[in-house]
Design an enzyme around this catalytic site. Structure first.
Site, short mmCIF file in Angstrom:
data_model
loop_
_atom_site.label_atom_id
_atom_site.label_comp_id
_atom_site.label_asym_id
_atom_site.label_seq_id
_atom_site.Cartn_x
_atom_site.Cartn_y
_atom_site.Cartn_z
N SER A 123 0.80 -1.22 0.00
CA SER A 123 0.00 0.00 0.00
C SER A 123 0.84 1.27 0.00
O SER A 123 0.28 2.36 -0.14
CB SER A 123 -0.94 0.01 1.21
OG SER A 123 -0.21 0.00 2.41
N LYS A 155 -6.85 3.23 8.41
CA LYS A 155 -5.94 4.24 7.85
C LYS A 155 -6.55 5.63 7.90
O LYS A 155 -5.88 6.61 8.25
CB LYS A 155 -5.57 3.85 6.42
CG LYS A 155 -4.74 2.57 6.32
CD LYS A 155 -4.49 2.19 4.87
CE LYS A 155 -3.64 0.91 4.78
NZ LYS A 155 -3.40 0.48 3.39
#
Length: 775
Positions: A680, A723
């Site tokens: 990511s 996140k």
């Protein structure tokens, strides 16, 4: 009469005394003692053997020796690896005078003491003769007690063969089990009468001790014979009872009654009857008797048919779940769905739920709430660090100390066949040469197999299909794929700041308030104070650390109350530094404006989300890509792929391809002690590289996540909620996400989503456009 003093080398003795006329072997190993033996061998073979006052002293001086010793003559000497073995014969008693060290040994002045005689002057010869005979008789009796068969012969060889009565007394003293002080006291006797009287007292004591030891030995032997006789009589009694058709003892009858009340299934009943028949033929003293009895007691205690009636009132269940947990709407809805199915079809298999989330979000307590909502018993098993498969399946009864596995033990504790059984930390199960516990869990958690689960110890089919299994894990990475396939995954994400504040108000503060024993007016926390605690003193996905911090405040306030200090009842933000110390977490002022080559990325960890800064710097040597910061293989490949893509489309991105070719790039991710990995960070690394190549900073209020391909596409990633919450905690309000993750935004709390701005992208060009845009 005493003779004139002479001097001789001294041989200190640690734990023995040498008597005149007695031959004794001595082991000599200390340097001082070896030197004394050498000096004696060089001049007449005589030296004085005297006992030490302190047996632990290695090199005693004159003050450390007794005043009376024995002059001995060395008759034989043998050299050994660690010293010498000498055989000495006592010659005469002496009194030690002053001593001095000569060379390596001690030498003392000696005064010879008069020799003892049976017909010494001034003594009552009749009393001496009586004491002599009494001592010899006592010695014979002791010898016969030690060895009834050969005691008299041994006595004759060691004592009776000696012609001198005084030497006989000394020989008896050397053979008796005396302490060093008693032996030295006998040596120091200056008259024959004193010698006889002291030895007579010692022998009387020794005779009493020997008779008592003999008596204890005979009692032990008689006890063993009695046990053997009782065993034989018990066997005969059992045979007579079986012939007459009479019943067994009461304990065995109680066990039979318990097994009958258990209403065992037919296959189990047959096996138990065979084991019970085997038990009745055993002696209670047999080695396997207690093993077989413990096994049958376990069978009797297991709940073969007992179960609790489920409370499947959905309104009540929803109320219980809301009372115990704040939020978690999707999880609660899934649990209520399972209860609805069980209400419509009671024979349906209970679901196997896997609660996955960071620490402190309420996974374990949620299992307890499910049990309370359903009215079932609750048992919890911690599987963290479990390596041995036998911990779950049990050990076979052939092993000493065998026990049933944890599953069967939990069922026995619950007392019902349908408890809620929580398997905690299933992602931390080990795997080594002792077996793979996750393989055993596959049978336990498979509804098609656990109807006839066989524990290795029990070795009988037990139905686990009624058990409501709940597993917990921090991450799915440590769980075997076949095991994961048997469970339904329910993700518990971290809490937002508003959710944490509500949880603290409803649960944490009242709980700590009660534990500290404070009155309501003594402990109050304002919303602003709670906000500072969440932002500045904790950084977690759950609320475990937040509760610890509130507990510290409660304990501080309790101490103030007990000490009689004056304080304001309400704790304000200005009081926190004095009570908790400096703030632990503050936004780095250096990150309020980013320098060229720095970009903010978003990462997922086992404890929630985090903001991760990627730093890139141009190097003047052709080092291509240098990577530091404890990066995993996937992150290293993401950095190299980002550089290769930027080089391939340099003209489209207004980059100097020649500059890229002739300069290296160094990519670093701070907090190098923490391992980092995952795809990511691809778009973040590419953005940091573009910023370094352009010498243009990225916006400080933007964070991003997404996997980058070699063709510039941005692919979806996981952990979006964690996140975004991490970005929100760090004051970042603009997040760049892959377009395919748009559906994950629905999981965000409305309060957080309303404060955030999201840019959904499909290609790196869109990422760069948003990252370098100016408002």
């Amino acid at each position: 009469m005493a003779t004139a003093p002479t001097t001789l080398p001294v041989l200190p003795l640690k734990n023995t005394v040498v008597y005149p006329g007695i031959v004794v072997p001595l082991a000599v190993g200390r340097p001082m003692s070896l030197a004394a033996v050498d000096a004696a061998m060089a001049h007449g073979r005589e030296l004085v053997a005297v006992a030490q006052r302190d047996a632990t002293a290695d090199q005693p001086d004159r003050a450390g020796l007794h005043d009376v010793g024995t002059v001995v003559r060395i008759t034989r000497i043998e050299q050994r690896d660690q010293g010498s073995q000498i055989i000495v014969q006592g010659v005469r008693r002496v009194r030690l005078g002053d001593g001095a060290v000569e060379g390596d040994h001690l030498r003392v002045a000696l005064t010879q003491l008069p020799a003892l005689e049976l017909d010494e002057a001034g003594a009552d010869s009749t009393a001496l003769t009586a004491l002599l005979r009494e001592n010899l008789e006592l010695a014979q009796r002791i010898a016969r007690l030690f060895d009834p068969d050969n005691g008299a012969q041994i006595y004759q060889q060691l004592v009776g063969s000696l012609p001198d009565p005084i030497t006989q007394m000394y020989r008896i003293a050397s053979l008796a089990n005396l302490s060093l002080e008693q032996e030295q006291g006998i040596l120091e006797c200056d008259t024959t009468l004193a010698l006889m009287q002291r030895l007579h007292a010692v022998l009387n004591q020794e005779l009493r001790v020997t008779e008592l030891r003999r008596q204890i030995s005979e009692q032990a032997r008689e006890g063993m014979e009695q046990q053997q006789r009782e065993h034989m009589l018990r066997q005969q009694k059992r045979a007579i009872e079986q012939a007459l058709g009479e019943t067994e003892d009461e304990d065995l009858q109680e066990l039979k009654d318990a097994l009958e009340q258990a209403k065992l299934p037919e296959p189990v009943q047959k096996e138990v009857e065979r084991e019970l028949k085997r038990l009745t033929r055993m002696s209670a003293n047999a080695a396997d008797y207690q093993v077989a009895r413990a096994y049958l007691e376990l069978v009797a205690e297991l709940p073969w048919h007992q179960h609790t009636e489920d409370q499947l009132d959905l309104a009540h269940a929803a109320q219980v779940l809301d009372e115990d947990h704040y939020g978690l709407d999707e999880i609660k809805a899934r649990i209520l769905e399972s209860l609805a199915v069980l209400r419509l079809n009671p024979s349906a298999n209970a679901p196997i739920l896997c609660l996955v989330g960071p620490p402190g979000v309420g996974k374990t307590s949620l299992g307890q709430s499910i049990a309370r909502a359903m009215g079932r018993k609750f048992e919890r098993l911690s599987l963290g660090g479990l390596h041995d498969e036998a911990e779950l399946r049990g050990h076979r009864r052939t092993y000493i100390g065998a026990m049933p596995g944890r599953i069967i033990q939990a069922i026995r504790r619950a007392g019902v066949t349908n408890p809620v059984l929580m398997l905690d930390e299933v992602d931390k199960i080990g795997r080594d040469f002792r077996g793979d516990p996750s393989a055993a869990l596959m049978e336990i958690l498979d509804p098609a197999q656990n109807r006839e689960f066989r524990d290795n110890y029990l070795n009988l089919p037990f139905d686990l299909s009624g058990v409501f299994f709940i597993t917990t894990a921090n991450t799915l990475e440590g769980i075997a794929r076949p095991l994961l396939d048997r469970m339904e995954i329910l993700e518990l994400s971290g809490y937002s700041d508003d959710e944490k504040q509500s949880i603290a108000r409803r649960y944490l503060i009242p709980r700590q308030h009660a534990q500290a024993g404070l009155a309501a007016e003594q402990f109050a926390i304002t919303d602003e104070t709670l906000h500072v605690l969440i932002r500045r003193y904790t950084r977690e996905a759950g609320v475990r650390e937040l509760e610890r911090v509130i507990g510290r405040l409660a304990r501080k306030r309790a101490r103030q109350v007990v000490a009689g200090e004056t304080f304001a009842g309400t704790i304000g933000p200005e009081d926190l530094v004095g009570m908790l110390g400096p703030e632990k977490f503050q936004r780095d002022p250096c990150r309020e404006t980013l320098t060229p080559g720095v970009a903010a990325g978003l990462a997922w960890t086992e404890v929630g989300g985090d903001v991760l800064y990627v730093e890139a710097a141009i190097t003047h040597k052709d080092e291509k890509v240098t990577l530091t910061g404890h990066l995993g293989q996937v992150m290293q490949e993401s950095a190299r792929a980002a550089r290769s893509y930027l080089w391939s489309v340099a003209e489209q991105l207004n980059l100097d391809r020649e500059y890229i070719e002739t300069h290296g790039i160094h990519v670093h991710v701070p907090e190098g002690a923490v391992p980092k990995d995952g795809p990511s960070a691809g778009v973040t690394m590419a953005t940091a590289l573009v910023s370094a190549y352009r010498h243009r900073p990225v916006r400080a209020d933007v964070a991003m996540t997404g996997e980058l391909t070699l063709s510039g596409l941005v692919l979806p990633v996981g952990g979006i909620k964690e996140k975004v919450l991490a970005a929100h905690r760090n004051g970042i309000r603009h997040v760049i996400l892959p377009r395919d993750n748009e559906a994950d935004l629905a999981k965000l709390p409305p309060a957080v989503r309303s404060e955030m701005r999201f840019t959904l992208v499909e290609h790196l060009d869109q990422v760069l456009e948003a990252a370098f845009a100016r408002d």
